[in-house]
Design a protein around this motif. Sequence first.
Motif, PDB file in Angstrom:
ATOM      1  N   GLY A   1       0.807  -1.209   0.000  1.00  0.00           N
ATOM      2  CA  GLY A   1       0.000   0.000   0.000  1.00  0.00           C
ATOM      3  C   GLY A   1       0.842   1.262   0.000  1.00  0.00           C
ATOM      4  O   GLY A   1       0.397   2.320  -0.477  1.00  0.00           O
ATOM      5  N   LYS A   2       2.045   1.159   0.513  1.00  0.00           N
ATOM      6  CA  LYS A   2       2.979   2.283   0.496  1.00  0.00           C
ATOM      7  C   LYS A   2       3.565   2.492  -0.900  1.00  0.00           C
ATOM      8  O   LYS A   2       3.894   3.617  -1.288  1.00  0.00           O
ATOM      9  CB  LYS A   2       4.095   1.995   1.510  1.00  0.00           C
ATOM     10  CG  LYS A   2       5.284   2.934   1.460  1.00  0.00           C
ATOM     11  CD  LYS A   2       4.935   4.334   1.928  1.00  0.00           C
ATOM     12  CE  LYS A   2       6.182   5.214   1.921  1.00  0.00           C
ATOM     13  NZ  LYS A   2       5.871   6.618   2.232  1.00  0.00           N
ATOM     14  N   LEU A   3       3.669   1.406  -1.673  1.00  0.00           N
ATOM     15  CA  LEU A   3       4.377   1.451  -2.954  1.00  0.00           C
ATOM     16  C   LEU A   3       3.465   1.545  -4.167  1.00  0.00           C
ATOM     17  O   LEU A   3       3.922   1.944  -5.251  1.00  0.00           O
ATOM     18  CB  LEU A   3       5.269   0.210  -3.095  1.00  0.00           C
ATOM     19  CG  LEU A   3       6.307  -0.008  -1.990  1.00  0.00           C
ATOM     20  CD1 LEU A   3       7.028  -1.333  -2.199  1.00  0.00           C
ATOM     21  CD2 LEU A   3       7.299   1.142  -1.952  1.00  0.00           C
ATOM     22  N   ALA A   4       2.201   1.130  -4.024  1.00  0.00           N
ATOM     23  CA  ALA A   4       1.326   1.076  -5.202  1.00  0.00           C
ATOM     24  C   ALA A   4      -0.112   1.372  -4.809  1.00  0.00           C
ATOM     25  O   ALA A   4      -0.456   1.425  -3.621  1.00  0.00           O
ATOM     26  CB  ALA A   4       1.421  -0.304  -5.854  1.00  0.00           C
ATOM     27  N   THR A   5      -0.969   1.547  -5.817  1.00  0.00           N
ATOM     28  CA  THR A   5      -2.395   1.758  -5.568  1.00  0.00           C
ATOM     29  C   THR A   5      -3.046   0.446  -5.148  1.00  0.00           C
ATOM     30  O   THR A   5      -2.514  -0.636  -5.395  1.00  0.00           O
ATOM     31  CB  THR A   5      -3.091   2.273  -6.834  1.00  0.00           C
ATOM     32  OG1 THR A   5      -3.032   1.251  -7.855  1.00  0.00           O
ATOM     33  CG2 THR A   5      -2.415   3.538  -7.351  1.00  0.00           C
ATOM     34  N   TRP A   6      -4.229   0.551  -4.552  1.00  0.00           N
ATOM     35  CA  TRP A   6      -4.857  -0.655  -4.027  1.00  0.00           C
ATOM     36  C   TRP A   6      -5.271  -1.617  -5.140  1.00  0.00           C
ATOM     37  O   TRP A   6      -5.261  -2.825  -4.941  1.00  0.00           O
ATOM     38  CB  TRP A   6      -6.050  -0.301  -3.136  1.00  0.00           C
ATOM     39  CG  TRP A   6      -7.244   0.315  -3.810  1.00  0.00           C
ATOM     40  CD1 TRP A   6      -7.480   1.636  -3.999  1.00  0.00           C
ATOM     41  CD2 TRP A   6      -8.372  -0.372  -4.352  1.00  0.00           C
ATOM     42  NE1 TRP A   6      -8.690   1.832  -4.636  1.00  0.00           N
ATOM     43  CE2 TRP A   6      -9.266   0.612  -4.858  1.00  0.00           C
ATOM     44  CE3 TRP A   6      -8.740  -1.707  -4.460  1.00  0.00           C
ATOM     45  CZ2 TRP A   6     -10.474   0.296  -5.464  1.00  0.00           C
ATOM     46  CZ3 TRP A   6      -9.962  -2.027  -5.057  1.00  0.00           C
ATOM     47  CH2 TRP A   6     -10.809  -1.038  -5.556  1.00  0.00           C
ATOM     48  N   ARG A   7      -5.587  -1.110  -6.310  1.00  0.00           N
ATOM     49  CA  ARG A   7      -5.931  -2.015  -7.410  1.00  0.00           C
ATOM     50  C   ARG A   7      -4.702  -2.776  -7.902  1.00  0.00           C
ATOM     51  O   ARG A   7      -4.787  -3.965  -8.224  1.00  0.00           O
ATOM     52  CB  ARG A   7      -6.564  -1.233  -8.558  1.00  0.00           C
ATOM     53  CG  ARG A   7      -7.954  -0.715  -8.246  1.00  0.00           C
ATOM     54  CD  ARG A   7      -8.652  -0.235  -9.500  1.00  0.00           C
ATOM     55  NE  ARG A   7      -9.903   0.448  -9.169  1.00  0.00           N
ATOM     56  CZ  ARG A   7     -11.070  -0.167  -8.998  1.00  0.00           C
ATOM     57  NH1 ARG A   7     -11.141  -1.483  -9.142  1.00  0.00           N
ATOM     58  NH2 ARG A   7     -12.162   0.518  -8.698  1.00  0.00           N
TER      59      ARG A   7
END
Length: 518
Positions: free
Chosen positions: A188-194
């Motif tokens: 979640g820190k590195l990418a979007t939730w999708r």
Amino acid sequence: MAQSGDNGNTRDEEKARAAELNGTIETFPISKLRQAFPQFCAVSAKNLLMITFGSTLGFSTILIPELQKENTEIPVTMEELTWISSLNLFLVPIGCFASGPLSQLIGRKRTMMLTTIPFTLAWATFYYSWTVEMLFLALAMTGLTGGLLEAPVMTYVAEVTQPHLRGMLSATSSMSVILGIFTQMLSGKLATWRTVTLVNLIYPLACFLALCTVPESPYWLLARGRQREAEKALCWLRGWVSPAQVKTEFQTICQEVQKPVESEEKVWKSFGKKTFYTPFLLVTWAFFIGAFGGTISLQTFAVVIFVRLEAPIEEYTAAVILGLAELLGTVICVFAIHFTGKRVLTFVSIGGTGFCFGLAAIYGYLNDRQMVNPENVTWLPTTLMIGAAFLSHVGIRLLPWVLAGEVFPVKVRSSATGAAGSIGYIFNSIANKVFLYMVNGMTLAGTFLFYAIVNFIGGALLYFILPETEGRSLKEIQEHFAGIQNLKTRPKTEDLPFKEKWAATNPAVIYDDTESKL
């Protein structure tokens, strides 16, 4: 000289044949590492499934704050947010009801492999979700599937491991769940939730492939009359040895599995005995402390809590550190439990967690009344939350799961373990469901005070009812709850060969003259 050497070889062969005929394992020295490694491999394959389940539990941690934003892709209400945090946990007990019968019908291994399919479908549903109803559908699938894996996972570990490895390898299940949760905080820190949902598809696929390489439980295979496969599986699990080297253990398992099946009426009477309800209350109480002691809500609402506490670091970074602290605490528990026992770790864990929440409550009370300068001590509440997460996972969050696999009699173990696990998930879901309402009604400081009180009172009661079960055979544990001999006063048997002799009796109970009490 050559003749002398030939005679020596002949004598060795005769000894080997004699050992094979007698079925003794003592004449086949196998290193402890070689014995332990295949058991570790089998449990690790199963643990990939627990990582998969953990990823579903941790996904809400990064999903909820995204849905709370003004420009969110999927508009949600306060009530819908509370369901997103708890719906999957509410549905786990329903899956647990089918878990035992299914794993008994098609096997522990096949049931675990089967659960990877709905996990894969759930992540695909998450990715294509554009309404809150689709999110609910995906959460429902993860909850029901999480319940479905309870019985095969816990039973498989008990049936493939030796007593001296059981506690440590059982604790790795919780460690794997926490690892799965941590992967979500980090992702979640590195990418979007999708994007995270696409990454999560890797876990169930890797688990399916890993399970293909490990054997089925010897106990289940024998119960199905597949004796040759059961013997082969036991040989694999004890260090890839020959049948002669596991003959004693295999014969004992055969005798246990082939005992006459008791009538359903007699089995149900076991639920009214002290050997069931006493450990059931113990495990249930441990689940209650773990749920309402605060750390399950802290884990789910980590980002929300750090925003309210005005953490000195970015809230997603703080959540990653918190997840890392949970994982570190779990690793310490796995490796320390064999040396310290369960009681020491449990009371250090509960006391430390209660202390952290208590200090956080005092800070929140003073801050609400503007009696402290938050700029000078802004690091304090964040540190206390991370400390609570770490200390809780050193003991109390793992304790009920480890206990559930060893404190129940064999006649009711599958049902009792499933029932206890169901209650644990219900507690967790309620704790998450009411968290936002508690914060709105009691303030965050009042909520932390409640958590501290639960830890202190819960730990005080647990001090009197929790026996030290580490290093004890299942027979010794059940005789303790039957009132035959207290584990506190019962001397430990340090003779290793004697301990090895109990390997085949676990997870089954020896039927002897104490059976009426057990």
